[in-house]
Enzyme design. Structure first.
Site, PDB file in Angstrom:
ATOM      1  CD  GLU A 122     -11.691   5.847 -40.624  1.00 46.79           C
ATOM      2  OE1 GLU A 122     -11.154   5.515 -39.565  1.00 46.79           O
ATOM      3  OE2 GLU A 122     -12.922   5.926 -40.771  1.00 46.79           O
TER       4      GLU A 122
ATOM      5  CG  ASP B  23     -13.250  30.593 -15.293  1.00 45.15           C
ATOM      6  OD1 ASP B  23     -14.351  31.025 -14.922  1.00 45.15           O
ATOM      7  OD2 ASP B  23     -12.722  30.880 -16.384  1.00 45.15           O
TER       8      ASP B  23
ATOM      9  NE  ARG C 217     -12.767  31.220 -19.686  1.00 46.40           N
ATOM     10  CZ  ARG C 217     -13.839  31.945 -19.366  1.00 46.40           C
ATOM     11  NH1 ARG C 217     -14.625  32.414 -20.294  1.00 46.40           N
ATOM     12  NH2 ARG C 217     -14.135  32.179 -18.106  1.00 46.40           N
TER      13      ARG C 217
ATOM     14  N   PRO D 251      -7.839  12.116 -31.090  1.00 44.48           N
ATOM     15  CG  PRO D 251      -9.215  10.361 -31.788  1.00 44.48           C
ATOM     16  CD  PRO D 251      -8.576  11.629 -32.259  1.00 44.48           C
TER      17      PRO D 251
END
Ligand code: SAH
Length: 254
Positions: A124, A177, A162, A97
């Site tokens: 963690e 897309d 893709r 993150p």
């Protein structure tokens, strides 16, 4: 970046404590077909196979105290080095993150690497020395925390796969897309043309290709204005798009 280069095969090596999770998820649909047709090569590496611990333990308490466990550096580094040795891969991405946000543009850039090692953390997170010695890039799938890097890695593999030449049945699919041209995709309909839930817009039934293209562009703009106005701020508009936006605004005000 080697933009414009046609990539005909992508290889991902995923370092994960849950190889089955990764392999099973990619076995379906578009990615499954890409693997069968050798357009996508997938190999998983379990850090437990690279530890000297008899019980296969690869985590330990954090130095300095605090909650949770941290993945040890040695099994991870050995797994990455083995993957590099076998695949010849050099771009190593740690899913975290704390990384740079993943998006359609990053997917296009990843495609140019051809061989990527994705490192999935658990607990963690991982010992910082892995990042310092082996990781080229840190990649986040959003400003939230999930329990492991596997689902983030799967998102990256699917999005990159893709875009690869030959993976989608119709090569134009990924071009229309959402995000590929900086706009959200227009609304789509299929048969029947009319039912109790509503009617398909007449223009789509008519077969006039330039009218259909204009309608789709206008609806893409309408949707982007409504749902993701931030995308329009960073995009240069053509004169036709500017005119369509004026039309949309006057329609919505009337
Ligand atoms: N304590 C860490 C989070 C650990 S979550 C921190 O605060 O940064 C456990 C693992 O899940 C991480 O090592 C990472 O590989 C993965 N992960 C969690 N959220 C993610 C996200 N938004 N994007 C990519 N990977 C993520």
């Amino acid at each position: 970046m080697l933009s414009g280069q046609v990539i005909t095969s992508m290889r991902f090596d995923v370092i994960t404590l849950f190889p089955d999770l990764v392999e099973e998820a990619l076995r379906h649909g578009i990615t499954g077909r890409a693997i069968k047709e050798n357009l996508l090569t997938l190999k998983t590496w379990n850090p437990r196979d690279f530890t000297d611990s008899k019980t296969g333990r690869i985590d330990d308490k954090p130095y300095g105290g605090g909650p949770g466990m941290v993945m040890e550096s040695e099994p991870l580094i050995k797994a990455i080095q083995k993957a590099k040795e076998l695949s010849g891969s050099c771009h190593v991405v740690y899913m975290s993150p704390q990384g740079r946000s993943f998006n359609q543009k990053r997917a296009e850039e990843f495609l140019q690497h051809e061989k990527i090692i994705l490192l999935s953390g658990r607990y963690e997170g991982i010992d910082e020395r892995v990042i310092e010695s082996e990781v080229d890039e840190i990649c986040s799938v959003g400003d939230f925390v999930v329990s492991g890097g596997e689902i983030p890695a799967l998102l990256v593999i699917d999005a990159v796969c893709r875009l690869e030449e030959g993976v989608l049945g119709d090569p134009d699919s990924s071009k229309q897309d959402s995000f590929s041209d900086g706009l959200l995709e227009f609304p789509q309909y299929t048969r029947p043309d009319s039912n109790e839930f509503g009617d398909v817009p007449d223009v789509l039934l008519g077969g006039n290709h330039s009218e259909i293209a204009k309608w789709r562009l206008k609806e893409s703009l309408r949707r982007t204005l409504k749902l993701r106005p931030d995308l329009l701020k960073s995009r240069e508009l053509t004169n036709q798009e500017k005119d369509l936006i004026s039309e949309i605004k006057s329609e919505e005000n009337s």
